[in-house]
Motif scaffolding. Structure first.
Motif, PDB file in Angstrom:
ATOM      1  N   ALA A  39       0.801  -1.232  -0.048  1.00 40.71           N
ATOM      2  CA  ALA A  39      -0.143   0.170  -0.113  1.00 40.71           C
ATOM      3  C   ALA A  39       0.812   1.227  -0.059  1.00 40.71           C
ATOM      4  N   ILE A  40       2.004   1.306   0.401  1.00 37.78           N
ATOM      5  CA  ILE A  40       2.941   2.447   0.623  1.00 37.78           C
ATOM      6  C   ILE A  40       3.305   2.899  -0.615  1.00 37.78           C
ATOM      7  N   TYR A  41       3.114   1.826  -1.729  1.00 40.89           N
ATOM      8  CA  TYR A  41       3.429   2.469  -3.035  1.00 40.89           C
ATOM      9  C   TYR A  41       2.434   3.013  -3.997  1.00 40.89           C
ATOM     10  N   THR A  42       1.178   3.029  -3.099  1.00 39.16           N
ATOM     11  CA  THR A  42      -0.033   3.611  -3.833  1.00 39.16           C
ATOM     12  C   THR A  42       0.208   4.834  -4.867  1.00 39.16           C
ATOM     13  N   SER A  43       0.704   5.902  -4.022  1.00 38.75           N
ATOM     14  CA  SER A  43       0.767   7.076  -4.906  1.00 38.75           C
ATOM     15  C   SER A  43       1.509   7.136  -6.086  1.00 38.75           C
ATOM     16  N   LEU A  44       2.527   6.624  -6.055  1.00 37.01           N
ATOM     17  CA  LEU A  44       3.521   6.459  -7.186  1.00 37.01           C
ATOM     18  C   LEU A  44       3.019   5.444  -8.290  1.00 37.01           C
ATOM     19  N   GLY A  45       2.512   4.446  -7.751  1.00 34.96           N
ATOM     20  CA  GLY A  45       1.709   3.654  -8.556  1.00 34.96           C
ATOM     21  C   GLY A  45       0.682   3.993  -9.441  1.00 34.96           C
ATOM     22  N   LEU A  46       0.016   4.730  -8.806  1.00 39.76           N
ATOM     23  CA  LEU A  46      -1.134   5.401  -9.599  1.00 39.76           C
ATOM     24  C   LEU A  46      -0.744   6.457 -10.428  1.00 39.76           C
ATOM     25  N   ALA A  47       0.178   7.269 -10.095  1.00 40.80           N
ATOM     26  CA  ALA A  47       0.918   8.227 -10.978  1.00 40.80           C
ATOM     27  C   ALA A  47       1.393   7.572 -12.226  1.00 40.80           C
ATOM     28  N   LEU A  48       2.002   6.401 -11.939  1.00 39.88           N
ATOM     29  CA  LEU A  48       2.552   5.647 -13.328  1.00 39.88           C
ATOM     30  C   LEU A  48       1.224   5.083 -14.160  1.00 39.88           C
TER      31      LEU A  48
ATOM     32  N   SER B  29      -2.844  15.733  -9.367  1.00 35.54           N
ATOM     33  CA  SER B  29      -1.749  15.860  -8.782  1.00 35.54           C
ATOM     34  C   SER B  29      -2.129  16.250  -7.068  1.00 35.54           C
ATOM     35  N   GLY B  30      -3.037  17.041  -7.047  1.00 32.35           N
ATOM     36  CA  GLY B  30      -3.474  17.284  -5.659  1.00 32.35           C
ATOM     37  C   GLY B  30      -3.926  15.820  -4.860  1.00 32.35           C
ATOM     38  N   GLY B  31      -4.500  15.207  -5.638  1.00 31.74           N
ATOM     39  CA  GLY B  31      -5.011  14.180  -5.158  1.00 31.74           C
ATOM     40  C   GLY B  31      -3.593  12.849  -4.951  1.00 31.74           C
ATOM     41  N   LEU B  32      -2.866  12.582  -5.751  1.00 31.48           N
ATOM     42  CA  LEU B  32      -1.759  12.115  -5.476  1.00 31.48           C
ATOM     43  C   LEU B  32      -0.765  12.599  -4.334  1.00 31.48           C
ATOM     44  N   GLY B  33      -0.881  13.788  -4.169  1.00 29.76           N
ATOM     45  CA  GLY B  33      -0.328  14.423  -2.809  1.00 29.76           C
ATOM     46  C   GLY B  33      -1.150  13.766  -1.507  1.00 29.76           C
TER      47      GLY B  33
ATOM     48  N   VAL C   6      -1.485  18.096  -0.437  1.00 30.67           N
ATOM     49  CA  VAL C   6      -2.198  18.381  -1.600  1.00 30.67           C
ATOM     50  C   VAL C   6      -1.707  19.450  -2.248  1.00 30.67           C
ATOM     51  N   LEU C   7      -1.215  20.545  -1.627  1.00 28.64           N
ATOM     52  CA  LEU C   7      -0.872  21.809  -2.384  1.00 28.64           C
ATOM     53  C   LEU C   7       0.649  21.674  -3.056  1.00 28.64           C
ATOM     54  N   GLN C   8       1.628  20.856  -2.435  1.00 29.54           N
ATOM     55  CA  GLN C   8       2.736  20.271  -2.934  1.00 29.54           C
ATOM     56  C   GLN C   8       2.483  19.758  -4.275  1.00 29.54           C
ATOM     57  N   GLY C   9       1.424  18.884  -4.239  1.00 33.27           N
ATOM     58  CA  GLY C   9       1.018  18.456  -5.583  1.00 33.27           C
ATOM     59  C   GLY C   9       0.597  19.488  -6.649  1.00 33.27           C
ATOM     60  N   VAL C  10      -0.262  20.309  -6.225  1.00 32.68           N
ATOM     61  CA  VAL C  10      -0.900  21.350  -7.051  1.00 32.68           C
ATOM     62  C   VAL C  10       0.296  22.018  -7.669  1.00 32.68           C
TER      63      VAL C  10
ATOM     64  N   ILE D 100       6.290  15.650  -4.999  1.00 36.32           N
ATOM     65  CA  ILE D 100       5.598  15.108  -3.614  1.00 36.32           C
ATOM     66  C   ILE D 100       6.529  14.247  -2.789  1.00 36.32           C
ATOM     67  N   MET D 101       7.516  13.327  -3.313  1.00 32.14           N
ATOM     68  CA  MET D 101       8.099  12.303  -2.759  1.00 32.14           C
ATOM     69  C   MET D 101       9.320  13.092  -2.090  1.00 32.14           C
ATOM     70  N   SER D 102       9.378  14.410  -1.872  1.00 29.19           N
ATOM     71  CA  SER D 102      10.569  15.012  -1.590  1.00 29.19           C
ATOM     72  C   SER D 102      11.101  14.751  -0.325  1.00 29.19           C
ATOM     73  N   PRO D 103      12.430  14.245  -0.221  1.00 34.03           N
ATOM     74  CA  PRO D 103      12.958  13.926   1.249  1.00 34.03           C
ATOM     75  C   PRO D 103      12.797  15.153   2.201  1.00 34.03           C
ATOM     76  N   ILE D 104      13.270  16.065   1.633  1.00 35.70           N
ATOM     77  CA  ILE D 104      13.582  17.326   2.652  1.00 35.70           C
ATOM     78  C   ILE D 104      12.180  17.774   3.096  1.00 35.70           C
ATOM     79  N   MET D 105      10.933  17.476   2.422  1.00 36.24           N
ATOM     80  CA  MET D 105       9.825  17.794   3.216  1.00 36.24           C
ATOM     81  C   MET D 105       9.502  16.815   4.150  1.00 36.24           C
ATOM     82  N   LEU D 106       9.347  15.580   3.648  1.00 37.95           N
ATOM     83  CA  LEU D 106       8.989  14.533   4.468  1.00 37.95           C
ATOM     84  C   LEU D 106       9.740  14.468   5.909  1.00 37.95           C
ATOM     85  N   MET D 107      11.103  14.923   5.717  1.00 36.62           N
ATOM     86  CA  MET D 107      11.801  14.910   6.843  1.00 36.62           C
ATOM     87  C   MET D 107      11.380  15.546   8.043  1.00 36.62           C
ATOM     88  N   ARG D 108      10.721  16.787   7.773  1.00 31.65           N
ATOM     89  CA  ARG D 108      10.045  17.717   8.773  1.00 31.65           C
ATOM     90  C   ARG D 108       8.732  17.137   9.521  1.00 31.65           C
ATOM     91  N   ALA D 109       8.422  15.853   9.034  1.00 31.79           N
ATOM     92  CA  ALA D 109       7.497  15.161   9.783  1.00 31.79           C
ATOM     93  C   ALA D 109       7.949  14.511  10.818  1.00 31.79           C
TER      94      ALA D 109
END
Length: 743
Positions: free
Chosen positions: A30-39, A66-70, A166-170, A194-203
């Motif tokens: 399931a963790i692959y869902t967003s990238l899988g859907l994008a492809l 793109s917002g949905g993928l985010g 969502v806005l990262q995707g948009v 969307i998969m930006s490491p520098i953004m996710l790191m802030r989580a």
């Protein structure tokens, strides 16, 4: 619908992508869902005719996708659990998120003030603001307006993180539209952002700093036809999120306006009007969010330490699951300069550089502003201390006044973020300009798959972190806290006003009882006001001046002094490991039925006293002790005292103490002579780290026991050629206990 199944090459490209999706779906779930859907979506659009995809009404489809993928990335890599506005445990169990939540939790119940961002019930009597609690004012203000409709426990930080993705995707889709008209390639490019490491790191706990869409929006406006109202709106919103994001947005705005001036798109008059109107808006908003409230410059120690290392683009710092090993940094704090691109993007970077050098002409025409922007942000991120791997290459000397000013943005490593995203834009731009659509589709799909595989370890880590059940329990469990009537007590006052390790629990107690609290973590502090306040607290303690509508949490080092000035009607209790002083507490009907023996400061025979950080040794230490260290405390001088109040024992006692001697040079052991209530008990030699026992006859003990340890050979480490430490040290005590001797 106009499917075009006649092109065999498109079918072949689609099959390759579908095969990758199948393999990765089976491996990562399931963790692959967003990238899988994008492809899958990108592959789906391959079969539409280009003239159909370029229709005006179709443009909004890409933004929605793109917002949905985010959103899907957020739901699968993080967790929908945090969208439960009543769920607080995931915030209260971590230091920074707890601070951000508590800012909102107190702000919502404080009356509106001028400026409206002030929180007077936190960090009293100085107060703080919603901005200095990093609580995202953009959400705090509107939610406070409807506070009466909200439940008692309410948090919006989960909603905020979802909004960011969502806005990262948009905004990444809007940037991609400037690079290619092909929606399949736009969607694939969006996933790199969307998969930006520098953004996710802030989580990990910096929720406000996850607003990277502000950076993307700034870059989008930079490359668009200038509209002043949009820039003003973006500056306003960025100020309501986080100061660092605002500074990035503001610098991009300044460079954009200067670029227009130098290219003669606007004249000096228009430049002045743009800057003047932006300045008025910024100053007004800074007042609104309480930036000037504390009267502090906001400068902090750390400039040149929280910087970016020159290896940051390819130093994964634990983020590469398969490919790259971690590299050195000069300081651990350089994690603030984390800017790892990911192996997929690094491969694309190498390819784009090769293509640019061999097939394309390098032209800076129309790009001087972007180049200047990249240079300025890179210089800021590196600071004046230039480092590579574990070495400091050189330090640029700066005047003290400049260093103090730079302390406002001490975490300079963050300022590479705009350059980081510009690099991705450059990479995708150079590739898409030179590759055919089908080839680019496969190449980007492959690079995204490699990028995902490289980062999957962290994706799984964050998913586990956010989806796991965590429970926060207050350590303040005694009934005394429940009996504190909020009609009688209005303030929780720590003496001195230092943040307790359990400050979250005390803050939640204060919020529940509608009380104020004087010691909490804040992003910025007015140190002069805090120092003056602490001096007043200590002066009041010496004079025995207490506020009758307050409860006091007394530091262990001040217990003896507090006993000396305690009045008859005051209560001084040991509750859950804290020293609770309640002026006129004996007159409180809620407290007058307490069994005082349960809250006595008397030493209870058999209790272990720890001498390391977090221990309670300060309750019993007299003269002759050095500062508490992580695991122990050194005796200082030739004599060290311990004082205990206890019930007169019915049997003899045994005093056990775990300690190690200072040994070096000619000193091979430490001689120790122990006295109890002025009676010599024993004389021994301390050679090793061990537990040493001393028998104390009951006949010499009343309800007080004073133990004196004489260490005639105590010396300084400096005199023994061990270090530059000039303290006279004898033994390092780890813990002790007093036990009854069995009859």
């Amino acid at each position: 619908m106009n499917f075009n199944m006649l092109y065999k090459k498109r079918v072949f490209s689609a099959l390759i992508v579908l095969f990758m999706v199948l393999v990765f779906s089976l491996k990562y779930g399931a963790i692959y869902t967003s990238l899988g859907l994008a492809l899958l979506i990108s592959t789906f659009f391959v079969f539409f005719k280009e003239d159909f995809l370029e229709k005006r009404w179709f443009e909004s489809i890409g933004v929605i996708i793109s917002g949905g993928l985010g959103a899907i990335f957020f739901l699968t890599v993080l967790s929908p659990k945090v969208l439960n506005t009543s769920a607080l445990n995931w915030l209260l169990t971590k230091v920074d998120p707890a601070q951000h939540f508590l800012g909102w939790h107190f702000f919502r119940n404080d009356p509106w003030t001028f400026p409206p961002s002030v929180i007077s019930s936190l960090n009293t009597p100085i107060g703080t603001t919603i901005t200095f609690m990093d609580s995202v004012p953009l959400f705090a203000f509107p939610f406070k307006m409807v506070n009466g409709l909200l439940p008692e426990n309410f948090q919006y930080l989960g909603i905020w993180i979802l909004t960011c993705y969502v806005l990262q995707g948009v905004f990444s889709l809007l940037l991609m539209k400037n690079l290619t008209k092909n929606i399949s390639l736009q969607i694939l490019g969006t996933m790199f952002f969307i998969m930006s490491p520098i953004m996710l790191m802030r989580a990990y706990g910096h929720e406000a700093l996850m607003g990277h869409w502000i950076i993307l929006a700034s870059l989008y406006l930079f490359g668009s036809f200038y509209k002043h109202r949009k820039w003003l709106l973006l500056l306003f919103i960025s100020l309501l999120i986080h100061p660092y994001l605002f500074i990035m947005c503001f610098l991009i705005f300044v460079i954009k306006v200067l670029e227009m001036l130098f290219t003669k798109v606007i004249n000096l008059r228009m430049t002045f009007l743009y800057f003047f109107s932006a300045g008025i808006l910024i100053l007004t908003t800074l007042w609104l969010i309480g930036y000037f409230y504390l009267g502090s410059s906001g400068s902090m120690y750390g400039f040149g330490i929280y910087s970016m290392n020159l290896n940051s683009l390819f130093n994964p710092l634990g983020w590469s699951h398969y490919f790259l090993k971690d590299q050195l940094t000069v300081t651990p704090e350089q994690s603030e300069g984390f800017n790892y691109l990911g192996i997929g993007v690094l491969i694309l970077l190498i390819c784009s550089i090769y293509i640019t050098l061999t097939k394309g002409k390098i032209s800076i025409r129309g790009k001087k502003g972007l180049i200047g922007l990249a240079i300025i942000f890179t210089i800021i991120s590196l600071s004046n201390v230039i480092t590579f791997s574990g070495r400091t290459l050189f330090v640029i000397p700066l005047p003290e006044a400049v260093l103090k000013l730079c302390g406002i943005i001490r975490a300079t490593g963050r300022f590479f973020w705009p350059v980081y995203y510009l690099l991705i834009i450059f990479i995708l731009s150079s590739l898409l300009k030179t590759m055919r659509t089908r080839g680019a589709l496969i190449f980007l799909a492959l690079a995204l798959s490699i990028q995902f595989a490289d980062l999957t370890g962290k994706f799984n880590e964050f998913h586990t972190m956010y989806s796991s059940e965590v429970t926060w329990e207050s350590p303040l469990k005694d009934d005394v806290w429940k009996k504190l009537n909020n009609d009688r007590y209005k303030n929780i006052i720590f003496v001195p006003a230092e943040v307790s390790k359990d400050y979250v629990a005390f803050s939640m107690l204060a919020a529940k009882k509608n009380m104020t609290i004087n010691a909490v973590y804040t992003a910025r502090e007015d140190f002069k006001k805090k120092e003056a306040y602490n001096e007043k607290l200590m002066d009041n303690l010496k004079k025995g001046i207490w506020e009758s509508n307050s409860i006091y949490i007394i530091n262990d080092s001040l217990v003896k002094q507090s006993f000396q000035i305690k009045k008859d009607n005051d209560l001084f209790l040991s509750v859950d490991g804290y020293n609770l002083y309640i002026p006129n507490g004996a007159l409180d009907p809620q407290l007058n039925n307490l069994n005082m023996d349960l809250y006595s400061f008397k030493y209870k025979v058999g209790t272990v006293v720890e001498f390391g950080a977090g221990g309670n040794s300060s309750l019993f230490k007299g003269a002759g002790w050095s500062l508490t260290e992580e695991k122990s405390t050194w005796t200082e001088g030739k004599q060290s005292d311990l004082e205990f109040i206890l019930n007169k024992p019915e049997t003899d006692l045994v005093f056990s103490i775990k300690m190690s001697p200072l040994i070096g040079g000619d000193i091979k052991e430490q001689k120790l002579i122990v006295y109890a209530n002025n009676h010599k008990i024993k004389e021994i030699s301390i050679k090793d780290n061990d537990i040493y026992r001393f028998d104390i006859p009951k006949s010499i003990i009343t309800n007080q026991l004073k133990i004196v340890m004489v260490i005639p050979n105590a010396s300084s480490p400096q005199s023994l050629n061990m270090s530059e430490d000039q303290r006279i040290l004898g033994v390092a005590v780890e813990n002790l206990r007093i036990d009854s001797v069995e009859k």
